[in-house]
Design an enzyme around this catalytic site. Structure first.
Site, PDB file in Angstrom:
ATOM      1  N   HIS A  95       0.848  -1.191   0.000  1.00 17.79           N
ATOM      2  CA  HIS A  95       0.000   0.000   0.000  1.00 17.79           C
ATOM      3  C   HIS A  95       0.879   1.236   0.000  1.00 17.79           C
ATOM      4  O   HIS A  95       1.929   1.239   0.652  1.00 17.79           O
ATOM      5  CB  HIS A  95      -0.931   0.012   1.225  1.00 17.79           C
ATOM      6  N   ASP A 147      -7.911  -5.381  -0.157  1.00 16.49           N
ATOM      7  CA  ASP A 147      -8.416  -6.043  -1.358  1.00 16.49           C
ATOM      8  C   ASP A 147      -8.114  -7.532  -1.379  1.00 16.49           C
ATOM      9  O   ASP A 147      -8.786  -8.299  -2.068  1.00 16.49           O
ATOM     10  CB  ASP A 147      -7.822  -5.390  -2.606  1.00 16.49           C
TER      11      ASP A 147
END
Ligand code: CMC
Length: 428
Positions: free
Chosen positions: A306, A363
């Site tokens: 991320h 996700d």
């Protein structure tokens, strides 16, 4: 504001810039006068060190794994709140009272239907069209149906457009799914919860009563809350940039949907599941781990890493717990899940991933849950778009209401040809 300043030395001259203080988080150097004073721009591709706006909606501390909406920790909201309450919070800044919440839920539920003519847009798409392609089109098309809510200088019209978008997204996403199956579109049922209604419009058929499974409804509630907003990510920044020109809200959200679709952003949930399927067997995981580490191979472990979270993604923690709950309830045995668990375990213990601080993100787990619930992979990002719409409209409203708002217009470091004279084609 602090009295602190930052000084930049250029060719022997010093230029001083104010340092602005937020309520929490890093201070920022206000370089708005830089070009006028020095004739220089700053260079920050990918905005890794640039605050593009002032915002009071969402705060993230990537080092500590903190995510707050209007000050409230995401874990508390995901556990205790409803998606409608979180939507109200993001839009209005405070948790609603009981009567404010009732009124908000009533208002949203009264906007869940879409114009019958909009259904004809769907019939123009191929049956195998990606739902995100359909959404880019139909959400943009909403602007042609609602001429009463496109004066963005009027706060009341902005709020009507926001309500319409939040209310209609579940209907539009479910319609995209139904269209792919060739099943009739389901009308919304306003007595159900926001998520229950969405599940019924997606998985129900007119010929049968549809019972909402409370465990799945609760999982969807959490998934929606966890995806509701995430400060100035790529799609939100896209919505803001589109909106900064004064474009109508439906067009701005369509722009956000287009940006979200990419595999580095919202498209990662679909890409993660496709990757798990491609790996197929736990025995092949080392091969894929090796590829992810190989600098000459563009392959990345989708659902890992991320830009902001460098220790853990707090959304992923809640999502993992939800995944465990849903898988237990549905009693599913799927080789994809074995691959997911083993990949998570190996990556979390691998030196490369530890050193680069690459952890499973939201996700990774949301793909696993949505797969178990029965959504096809190409619907995953559409569900993300559905939930993120509330964040987009909240951020768009905040920007338009800001008296200092200007059109977004970055500059560049030009590295192309310098001025030269045109040569007629026959002489080249
Ligand atoms: N697999 C393997 N290596 C990776 C990965 C990955 N998923 N992510 C980053 N790296 C490596 C990358 O190769 C680079 O190595 P080096 O320093 O040797 O060049 C280093 O880690 C830093 O990567 P970066 O691309 O500079 O990091 P970034 O902050 O620009 O990118 C990211 C963040 C999310 C785009 C990236 O981690 C990625 O592509 N992840 C896979 C896609 C994904 O899961 N995206 C969903 C993000 S969460 C939901 C959302 O916000 O939309």
């Amino acid at each position: 504001m602090t009295e602190q300043t930052a000084t930049l030395g250029v060719d022997g001259s010093n230029f001083t810039y104010p340092v602005l203080d937020g309520t929490v988080g890093p201070e920022v150097v206000d370089i708005r006068k830089l070009y006028g004073q020095t004739g220089m721009f700053t260079y920050d591709p990918g905005f890794t060190s640039t605050a593009s706006c002032e915002s009071a909606i969402t705060y993230i501390d990537g080092e500590k794994g903190i995510l707050l909406h209007r000050g409230y920790p995401i874990e508390q909201l995901a556990e205790k709140s409803t998606f409608m309450e979180v939507s109200y919070l993001l839009l209005h800044g405070e948790l609603p009272t009981k009567s404010e919440l009732d009124e908000f839920v009533y208002t949203i539920s009264r906007h869940t239907m879409v114009h019958e003519q909009l259904a004809t847009f769907y019939r123009g798409f191929r049956r195998d069209a990606h739902p995100m392609a359909i959404l880019c089109g139909v959400v943009g098309a909403l602007s042609s149906f609602y001429h009463d809510s496109t004066d963005i200088t009027d706060p009341a019209q902005r709020m009507i457009a926001s309500h319409r978008l939040i209310a209609k997204m579940p209907t539009l996403v479910a319609m995209a799914f139904k269209y792919s199956l060739g099943q009739p579109f389901m009308f919304p049922q306003n007595s159900l919860s926001y998520t229950g209604n969405f599940l019924r419009m997606t998985f129900g058929v007119p010929a049968e009563p549809y019972e909402v499974n409370p465990i799945i409804e609760n999982a969807m509630r959490r998934i929606f809350i966890l995806h509701a907003d995430h400060e100035q990510n790529a799609s939100t920044s896209t919505v803001r940039l589109a909106g900064s020109s004064g474009a109508n809200p439906f067009a701005c959200i369509a722009a956000g949907i287009a940006c979200l679709w990419g595999p580095a952003h919202g498209g990662a949930n679909e890409a993660a599941l496709n990757m798990l399927r491609e790996i197929g067997d736990v025995k092949r995981i080392p091969e894929y781990i090796a590829r992810a580490k190989d600098k000459n191979d563009p392959f990345r472990l989708m659902g890992f890493g991320h830009r902001v979270y460098k220790n853990f993604d707090p959304r992923a923690k809640v999502m993992k717990a939800t995944a465990d709950e849903v898988l237990k309830e549905l009693n599913i045995s799927d080789p994809v899940l074995d691959v997911a668990k083993e990949l998570e375990h190996i990556a979390l213990n691998d030196e490369y991933f530890i050193e680069k601080k690459l952890y499973p993100n939201v996700d990774f787990y949301s793909g696993v849950i949505l797969n178990a619930i029965g959504f096809p992979t190409d619907m995953f990002t559409a569900l993300f778009a559905l939930a993120r719409t509330v964040g987009w409209v909240a951020q768009w409203n905040e920007m338009i209401a800001d008296p200092e708002q200007k059109i977004g217009r970055p500059r560049q470091l030009y590295v192309g040809a310098t001025q030269r004279d045109y040569i007629p084609v026959g002489d080249r």
